[in-house]
Design a protein around this motif. Sequence first.
Motif, PDB file in Angstrom:
ATOM      1  N   SER A 111      40.450  41.003  47.280  1.00 58.14           N
ATOM      2  CA  SER A 111      40.625  41.495  45.869  1.00 58.14           C
ATOM      3  C   SER A 111      39.604  40.850  44.951  1.00 58.14           C
ATOM      4  CB  SER A 111      42.260  41.136  45.379  1.00 58.14           C
ATOM      5  OG  SER A 111      42.127  41.446  43.970  1.00 58.14           O
ATOM      6  N   PHE A 112      39.496  39.633  45.199  1.00 58.65           N
ATOM      7  CA  PHE A 112      38.471  38.937  44.407  1.00 58.65           C
ATOM      8  C   PHE A 112      36.867  39.593  44.912  1.00 58.65           C
ATOM      9  CE2 PHE A 112      35.026  35.777  43.536  1.00 58.65           C
ATOM     10  CZ  PHE A 112      35.251  35.223  42.216  1.00 58.65           C
ATOM     11  N   GLU A 113      36.825  39.454  46.197  1.00 58.13           N
ATOM     12  CA  GLU A 113      35.554  40.131  46.314  1.00 58.13           C
ATOM     13  C   GLU A 113      35.149  41.496  45.731  1.00 58.13           C
ATOM     14  OE1 GLU A 113      35.106  37.692  50.704  1.00 58.13           O
ATOM     15  OE2 GLU A 113      35.630  39.812  50.534  1.00 58.13           O
ATOM     16  N   PHE A 114      36.300  42.335  45.924  1.00 64.81           N
ATOM     17  CA  PHE A 114      36.160  43.786  45.274  1.00 64.81           C
ATOM     18  C   PHE A 114      36.372  43.838  43.742  1.00 64.81           C
ATOM     19  CE2 PHE A 114      37.295  45.378  49.325  1.00 64.81           C
ATOM     20  CZ  PHE A 114      36.038  46.035  49.967  1.00 64.81           C
ATOM     21  N   ARG A 115      36.299  42.501  43.091  1.00 61.85           N
ATOM     22  CA  ARG A 115      36.217  42.397  41.593  1.00 61.85           C
ATOM     23  C   ARG A 115      37.279  43.224  41.147  1.00 61.85           C
ATOM     24  NH1 ARG A 115      32.927  38.342  41.397  1.00 61.85           N
ATOM     25  NH2 ARG A 115      31.858  38.984  39.279  1.00 61.85           N
ATOM     26  N   GLU A 116      38.545  43.169  41.593  1.00 57.30           N
ATOM     27  CA  GLU A 116      39.557  43.954  40.892  1.00 57.30           C
ATOM     28  C   GLU A 116      40.061  43.469  39.817  1.00 57.30           C
ATOM     29  OE1 GLU A 116      42.510  46.190  43.775  1.00 57.30           O
ATOM     30  OE2 GLU A 116      43.040  44.337  43.961  1.00 57.30           O
ATOM     31  N   PHE A 117      39.688  42.221  39.407  1.00 55.92           N
ATOM     32  CA  PHE A 117      40.330  41.552  38.173  1.00 55.92           C
ATOM     33  C   PHE A 117      39.527  42.273  36.843  1.00 55.92           C
ATOM     34  CE2 PHE A 117      36.891  39.053  40.148  1.00 55.92           C
ATOM     35  CZ  PHE A 117      35.678  39.112  39.124  1.00 55.92           C
ATOM     36  N   GLN A 118      38.399  43.116  37.032  1.00 53.86           N
ATOM     37  CA  GLN A 118      38.008  43.639  36.162  1.00 53.86           C
ATOM     38  C   GLN A 118      38.438  44.925  35.721  1.00 53.86           C
ATOM     39  OE1 GLN A 118      33.745  44.456  37.712  1.00 53.86           O
ATOM     40  NE2 GLN A 118      33.075  42.400  37.186  1.00 53.86           N
ATOM     41  N   LEU A 119      39.632  45.307  36.239  1.00 52.99           N
ATOM     42  CA  LEU A 119      40.550  46.433  35.824  1.00 52.99           C
ATOM     43  C   LEU A 119      41.924  45.860  35.773  1.00 52.99           C
ATOM     44  CD1 LEU A 119      39.009  48.857  38.719  1.00 52.99           C
ATOM     45  CD2 LEU A 119      38.871  49.366  35.994  1.00 52.99           C
ATOM     46  N   PRO A 120      42.204  45.373  34.741  1.00 51.86           N
ATOM     47  CA  PRO A 120      43.640  44.762  34.711  1.00 51.86           C
ATOM     48  C   PRO A 120      44.437  45.834  33.724  1.00 51.86           C
ATOM     49  CG  PRO A 120      42.158  43.806  32.913  1.00 51.86           C
ATOM     50  CD  PRO A 120      41.151  44.702  33.793  1.00 51.86           C
ATOM     51  N   ILE A 121      43.929  46.840  33.744  1.00 55.64           N
ATOM     52  CA  ILE A 121      44.956  48.136  33.150  1.00 55.64           C
ATOM     53  C   ILE A 121      44.807  49.431  33.786  1.00 55.64           C
ATOM     54  CG2 ILE A 121      44.702  46.968  30.657  1.00 55.64           C
ATOM     55  CD1 ILE A 121      42.827  49.180  29.952  1.00 55.64           C
ATOM     56  N   ASN A 122      45.995  50.085  33.835  1.00 50.79           N
ATOM     57  CA  ASN A 122      45.788  51.343  34.269  1.00 50.79           C
ATOM     58  C   ASN A 122      46.452  52.317  33.187  1.00 50.79           C
ATOM     59  OD1 ASN A 122      48.677  51.257  34.442  1.00 50.79           O
ATOM     60  ND2 ASN A 122      48.461  50.100  36.416  1.00 50.79           N
ATOM     61  N   ALA A 123      46.555  53.378  33.895  1.00 51.46           N
ATOM     62  CA  ALA A 123      46.920  54.746  32.897  1.00 51.46           C
ATOM     63  C   ALA A 123      48.433  54.026  32.096  1.00 51.46           C
ATOM     64  CB  ALA A 123      47.114  55.827  33.438  1.00 51.46           C
ATOM     65  N   ASP A 124      49.219  53.521  32.618  1.00 46.77           N
ATOM     66  CA  ASP A 124      50.335  53.475  32.125  1.00 46.77           C
ATOM     67  C   ASP A 124      50.937  51.973  31.693  1.00 46.77           C
ATOM     68  OD1 ASP A 124      51.594  52.312  34.172  1.00 46.77           O
ATOM     69  OD2 ASP A 124      52.692  53.970  34.718  1.00 46.77           O
ATOM     70  N   SER A 125      49.979  50.999  32.219  1.00 49.09           N
ATOM     71  CA  SER A 125      50.465  49.706  31.796  1.00 49.09           C
ATOM     72  C   SER A 125      49.221  48.843  32.135  1.00 49.09           C
ATOM     73  CB  SER A 125      51.547  49.077  32.550  1.00 49.09           C
ATOM     74  OG  SER A 125      51.398  49.381  33.817  1.00 49.09           O
ATOM     75  N   GLY A 126      49.630  47.425  31.876  1.00 49.02           N
ATOM     76  CA  GLY A 126      48.589  46.227  32.184  1.00 49.02           C
ATOM     77  C   GLY A 126      49.011  45.144  31.633  1.00 49.02           C
ATOM     78  N   PHE A 127      48.053  43.973  31.567  1.00 48.97           N
ATOM     79  CA  PHE A 127      48.335  42.733  31.305  1.00 48.97           C
ATOM     80  C   PHE A 127      49.098  42.874  29.834  1.00 48.97           C
ATOM     81  CE2 PHE A 127      44.389  43.104  29.118  1.00 48.97           C
ATOM     82  CZ  PHE A 127      44.534  42.337  27.905  1.00 48.97           C
ATOM     83  N   HIS A 128      48.525  43.710  28.897  1.00 50.11           N
ATOM     84  CA  HIS A 128      49.115  43.668  27.492  1.00 50.11           C
ATOM     85  C   HIS A 128      50.236  44.123  27.638  1.00 50.11           C
ATOM     86  CE1 HIS A 128      47.765  47.740  28.531  1.00 50.11           C
ATOM     87  NE2 HIS A 128      48.467  48.292  27.273  1.00 50.11           N
ATOM     88  N   SER A 129      50.964  45.136  28.359  1.00 44.11           N
ATOM     89  CA  SER A 129      52.348  45.490  28.300  1.00 44.11           C
ATOM     90  C   SER A 129      52.942  44.412  28.936  1.00 44.11           C
ATOM     91  CB  SER A 129      52.366  46.808  28.835  1.00 44.11           C
ATOM     92  OG  SER A 129      51.831  46.974  30.280  1.00 44.11           O
ATOM     93  N   HIS A 130      52.700  43.916  30.159  1.00 44.59           N
ATOM     94  CA  HIS A 130      53.275  42.867  30.933  1.00 44.59           C
ATOM     95  C   HIS A 130      53.784  41.793  30.036  1.00 44.59           C
ATOM     96  CE1 HIS A 130      51.282  44.522  34.752  1.00 44.59           C
ATOM     97  NE2 HIS A 130      52.054  45.225  34.308  1.00 44.59           N
ATOM     98  N   ILE A 131      52.877  41.062  29.314  1.00 43.95           N
ATOM     99  CA  ILE A 131      53.065  39.960  28.426  1.00 43.95           C
ATOM    100  C   ILE A 131      54.219  40.477  27.290  1.00 43.95           C
ATOM    101  CG2 ILE A 131      51.256  40.497  26.437  1.00 43.95           C
ATOM    102  CD1 ILE A 131      52.039  37.240  28.198  1.00 43.95           C
ATOM    103  N   ALA A 132      54.071  41.761  27.015  1.00 47.51           N
ATOM    104  CA  ALA A 132      55.272  42.155  26.064  1.00 47.51           C
ATOM    105  C   ALA A 132      56.668  42.281  26.477  1.00 47.51           C
ATOM    106  CB  ALA A 132      55.079  43.455  25.549  1.00 47.51           C
ATOM    107  N   ARG A 133      56.917  41.878  27.645  1.00 46.97           N
ATOM    108  CA  ARG A 133      58.099  41.626  28.464  1.00 46.97           C
ATOM    109  C   ARG A 133      58.589  40.172  28.265  1.00 46.97           C
ATOM    110  NH1 ARG A 133      61.765  44.377  28.708  1.00 46.97           N
ATOM    111  NH2 ARG A 133      62.721  43.289  30.975  1.00 46.97           N
ATOM    112  N   LEU A 134      57.608  39.138  27.589  1.00 44.24           N
ATOM    113  CA  LEU A 134      57.669  37.741  27.584  1.00 44.24           C
ATOM    114  C   LEU A 134      59.263  37.474  26.915  1.00 44.24           C
ATOM    115  CD1 LEU A 134      56.582  35.325  28.713  1.00 44.24           C
ATOM    116  CD2 LEU A 134      55.315  34.960  26.193  1.00 44.24           C
TER     117      LEU A 134
END
Length: 586
Positions: A111-134
């Motif tokens: 995952s790191f080699e493919f740089r997946e961390f550069q795509l932390p959101i998708n069409a319906d959610s992402g880090f910004h919506s996950h943190i809203a569950r806090l």
Amino acid sequence: MPKTLQSPSFILFLLLSSACAPSDPGQPLHSLFEREWSLRLQENPLLATSVGVHRYNDRLPSMGLSDLQRRAESAQSFLEELERIDPKLLNPRDRVSYAMFREQMESRIRSFEFREFQLPINADSGFHSHIARLPNEVPLRDPQDYQNYLERLREVPRYFEEFTRLMRQGMQEGRTLPAVVTEGIEATISSHVTDNPQESVFFAPFENFPAAVSSSERERLRKEGAAAILDSVVPSYGMFAEFIEREYIPACRESLGASELPDGPDYYRWLIGQHTTLELSADQIHQVGLREVERIRSEMEAIVSEVGFEGDFRQFLDYLRTDPQFIPETPEGLLMRAAWIAKEMDGKLPALFQTLPRLPYTVEAVPDHLAPKYTTGRYVPAPVGGTRPGIYWVNTYNLPSRTLYTLPALTLHEAVPGHHLQYALLHELEKLPDFRRFSSVTAFGEGWGLYAEFLGIEAGIYKTPYENFGRLTYEMWRACRLVVDTGIHTLGWTRSQAVDYLASNTALSLHECTTETDRYISWPGQALAYKLGELKIRELRRKAEKALGPNFDVRKFHDAVLLNGPVSLSVLQDLIDTFIQEQAGS
């Protein structure tokens, strides 16, 4: 007793023999698991909170590039240590854990080699919506818990800035979402921008307090909470919304397929293995999908004839999507119907399952800030050791698109006997290493969810031909995913081509066909896991039924599937083979 056995030299011999005796060959493995898990929780405080470890409740994960590099290097180090352990010396349970740990470490490295961390959101959610569950995930029992929550709110600017920096790197390297799926994505961000802190989802913990928080502390905490929201949370969402609108969306790529990303063909091949745990090519999966679509279509056509509908298949789908009898009248009505189906299935569980979880679940609407771009329903596991149950989310947005005849299949998949039963049981498997209790395997978990829809036939949940058609349209939907996902990511399919394929083969609403297509575009490979996982579980059940004949017990079979936790499909096959041998010999 002879004197020689009591001599000092003999006692020394016994002590040395004991010291040199072979130790448990699994001990180094368990030690490795424990050290890696401890480090994983330290690196990911949100994960720690969710599994009931509260040492890091005052912080958010660090998401800088150096942090991600360090975690990948740690995974490599743990993998090298694992390879120094001979799996042939381990007992069967430890061999399964050995295999699953290897898969997790290899996955993290790739995952790191493919740089997946550069795509932390998708069409319906992402880090910004996950943190809203806090606010719903953290413990809130005393003043210290509230202080920890405040510290996390104050860390939101740093957290958002680190993710934004990763996304900017992705823009420079050509790793972005396809532009076509970003329509409306701003709404999932801007809904958190408000001048009134009490309107923010993050203020919910300050509305009601436990008895351990005194009146004077409540007033102080409310003021600090409002200040943290206005000073830290709201500006972070505001700046992220501006970044998305002004920088990110204009830079998004016009292509759709993952194969168009840097290292795209290799990346999609890896994603196939990652999500399905099978060694299949995109073309093989595409062909499996086409065969399944043909098979399911014939069963659907039979129901059209059964109900005496006068018209062709497409007209029947239009009828199902538009006739008032299939459309909920109110959000509350939809939720009540979902709850009724779930409760009915609760009563059927003892006949199908030998082991049931203690944790209950509830039914709620998808939160407003997520609903417009969100799927029709989803399961939200309960935090371990918390006071919240599991949640079966039902999307009440755009009510005419939420058809009642598909609700039984959705409910069985997301609640029981699907994801709630699966995850609640998993968290009770205390003999499993923690890295297995609190992890997931997409093909296993989603394959189980689709298999759970099939169990509704045995449980008598589908009362009408229309509800059975709804089950088939959900099965068809998952078969179509095999065709659509591979079509988009390897065969150059367009968005409209994918939407039309779903719309012409399933009775999903057009809104759902569109949101689902955007999900497949922005989350490549994940959608393949459902049907392939379900096919494997049903194949293994048929194998057990044939081998055991009248001695086959479906309740014991379900234990054999679920009580080892999520595993790759090849490991599951080995487990069921062992189950068959044991049952045949009993």
